[in-house]
Design a protein around this motif. Structure first.
Motif, short mmCIF file in Angstrom:
data_model
loop_
_atom_site.label_atom_id
_atom_site.label_comp_id
_atom_site.label_asym_id
_atom_site.label_seq_id
_atom_site.Cartn_x
_atom_site.Cartn_y
_atom_site.Cartn_z
N ASP A 208 26.24 15.58 -33.02
CA ASP A 208 25.90 17.05 -33.42
C ASP A 208 26.00 17.28 -34.90
O ASP A 208 26.93 16.93 -35.59
CB ASP A 208 27.19 17.70 -32.87
CG ASP A 208 26.65 19.13 -32.17
OD1 ASP A 208 26.04 19.77 -33.34
OD2 ASP A 208 26.76 19.71 -31.40
N ALA B 187 21.72 22.11 -31.65
CA ALA B 187 21.82 21.50 -30.34
C ALA B 187 22.39 20.00 -30.78
O ALA B 187 21.96 19.57 -31.50
CB ALA B 187 20.55 21.41 -29.65
N ASN C 32 25.11 24.64 -26.53
CA ASN C 32 23.81 24.05 -26.50
C ASN C 32 23.57 22.74 -25.72
O ASN C 32 24.41 21.71 -25.53
CB ASN C 32 22.81 23.92 -27.75
CG ASN C 32 22.65 25.41 -28.26
OD1 ASN C 32 22.04 26.14 -27.66
ND2 ASN C 32 22.73 25.31 -29.62
N GLU C 33 22.74 22.35 -25.10
CA GLU C 33 22.50 21.11 -24.44
C GLU C 33 21.43 20.48 -25.36
O GLU C 33 20.61 20.72 -25.83
CB GLU C 33 21.50 21.42 -22.98
CG GLU C 33 21.78 20.13 -22.27
CD GLU C 33 21.24 20.55 -20.53
OE1 GLU C 33 22.36 20.88 -20.05
OE2 GLU C 33 20.25 20.55 -20.18
N SER C 34 21.54 19.14 -25.23
CA SER C 34 20.42 18.15 -25.87
C SER C 34 19.12 18.00 -25.08
O SER C 34 19.15 18.35 -24.00
CB SER C 34 21.37 16.52 -26.13
OG SER C 34 21.39 15.98 -24.60
N LYS D 207 25.20 16.40 -18.17
CA LYS D 207 24.35 16.79 -17.06
C LYS D 207 23.60 15.66 -16.54
O LYS D 207 22.92 14.85 -17.25
CB LYS D 207 23.60 17.83 -17.28
CG LYS D 207 22.84 18.32 -16.04
CD LYS D 207 21.61 19.35 -16.24
CE LYS D 207 22.47 20.84 -16.54
NZ LYS D 207 21.34 21.95 -16.40
N VAL E 284 26.90 18.39 -13.28
CA VAL E 284 27.52 18.57 -14.57
C VAL E 284 28.89 17.92 -14.64
O VAL E 284 29.76 18.07 -13.88
CB VAL E 284 27.67 20.16 -15.20
CG1 VAL E 284 28.40 20.07 -16.66
CG2 VAL E 284 26.33 20.82 -15.23
N ASN F 198 26.42 18.21 -23.71
CA ASN F 198 26.48 19.56 -24.08
C ASN F 198 27.67 19.76 -25.04
O ASN F 198 28.75 19.09 -24.66
CB ASN F 198 26.48 20.41 -22.76
CG ASN F 198 26.43 21.95 -23.08
OD1 ASN F 198 27.14 22.50 -23.77
ND2 ASN F 198 25.46 22.48 -22.31
N ASP F 199 27.49 20.49 -25.91
CA ASP F 199 28.37 20.87 -26.74
C ASP F 199 29.42 22.31 -26.54
O ASP F 199 30.33 22.67 -27.32
CB ASP F 199 27.98 20.97 -28.42
CG ASP F 199 27.19 22.11 -28.82
OD1 ASP F 199 26.72 22.95 -27.62
OD2 ASP F 199 26.57 22.11 -29.72
#
Length: 223
Positions: A119, A91, A187-189, A130, A154, A183-184
């Protein structure tokens, strides 16, 4: 112990030990928490305490351990035990900048860098942001291409230059905390907060002219 594939033609012979001939190029092989050395002998009873820990990898890889087995008398020919390691996507993290300042009634245009994407998977990039919370109605308006943003909307990375915050008039300085996640693409942070410091300005006073009846000649006028 079964993973080391001991076999012996001598009836009754059992696995007494293994010798680690070479270590994996990636990760760590440890016995009771201590790194194993090349050439180290590990008794059969200690094999359950032998642990391989993979490294954090961006791609799948194979960890190879060359070893021999021993029946208490002789070593076998060397063999190789392969461990297939599957990479997971990490993430991303968000560390926002801390120096955004604008004047009241001014507009701020965001940049992707201000959301502080990072990341552990070095090939990953920011795909989207988001918006988890919005400014209050007394603070200002967050807009994308001139349209008010909604909570949990988003925003694609390519659209961030079209994301703006317009501050309202203020009697005093205030701070807008914008909660968001990056977001990569997988996954979202965890949530982070980007603070925008709005500086109040001294407003120019207005003059409202009034008219008075003229005083008689020779009379004084008191304001």
């Amino acid at each position: 112990a079964e993973q080391f594939g001991f076999m012996d033609e001598d009836a009754g012979a059992t696995l007494a030990s293994i010798r680690i001939m070479s270590l994996p190029a990636q990760g760590m092989l440890a016995l009771n928490g201590t790194a194993v050395m090349a050439g180290q002998v590990i008794s059969a009873t200690d094999i359950p305490n032998l642990i391989y820990t993979p490294v954090n990898a961006k791609a799948n890889y194979t960890a190879s351990i060359e070893y021999t087995v021993n029946d208490g008398i002789a070593d076998s020919a060397p063999a190789t035990l392969n461990i297939e390691v599957t990479a997971d996507n990490d993430a991303p993290t968000a560390t926002p900048v801390t120096n955004i300042e604008i004047n009241e009634a001014a507009m701020h245009t965001f940049t992707a860098e201000q959301f502080g994407f990072a990341d552990a998977d070095t090939d990953d990039v920011l795909v989207s942001v988001k918006i988890l919370s919005l400014p209050t109605s007394t603070q200002g308006v967050l807009s994308l291409n001139g349209v008010a943003v909604t909570e949990n909307q988003v925003i694609l990375a390519a659209d961030i230059p079209n994301l703006t915050f317009t501050a309202l008039d203020a009697e005093a300085d205030y701070t807008v905390g914008l909660r968001y996640a990056v977001n990569d693409g997988v996954n979202e942070s965890e949530a982070a907060t980007l603070n925008i410091n709005v500086l109040a300005e001294n407003d120019v006073p207005n003059v409202i002219a009034t008219s008075n009846n003229a005083d008689s000649d020779g009379n004084h006028h008191t304001f």
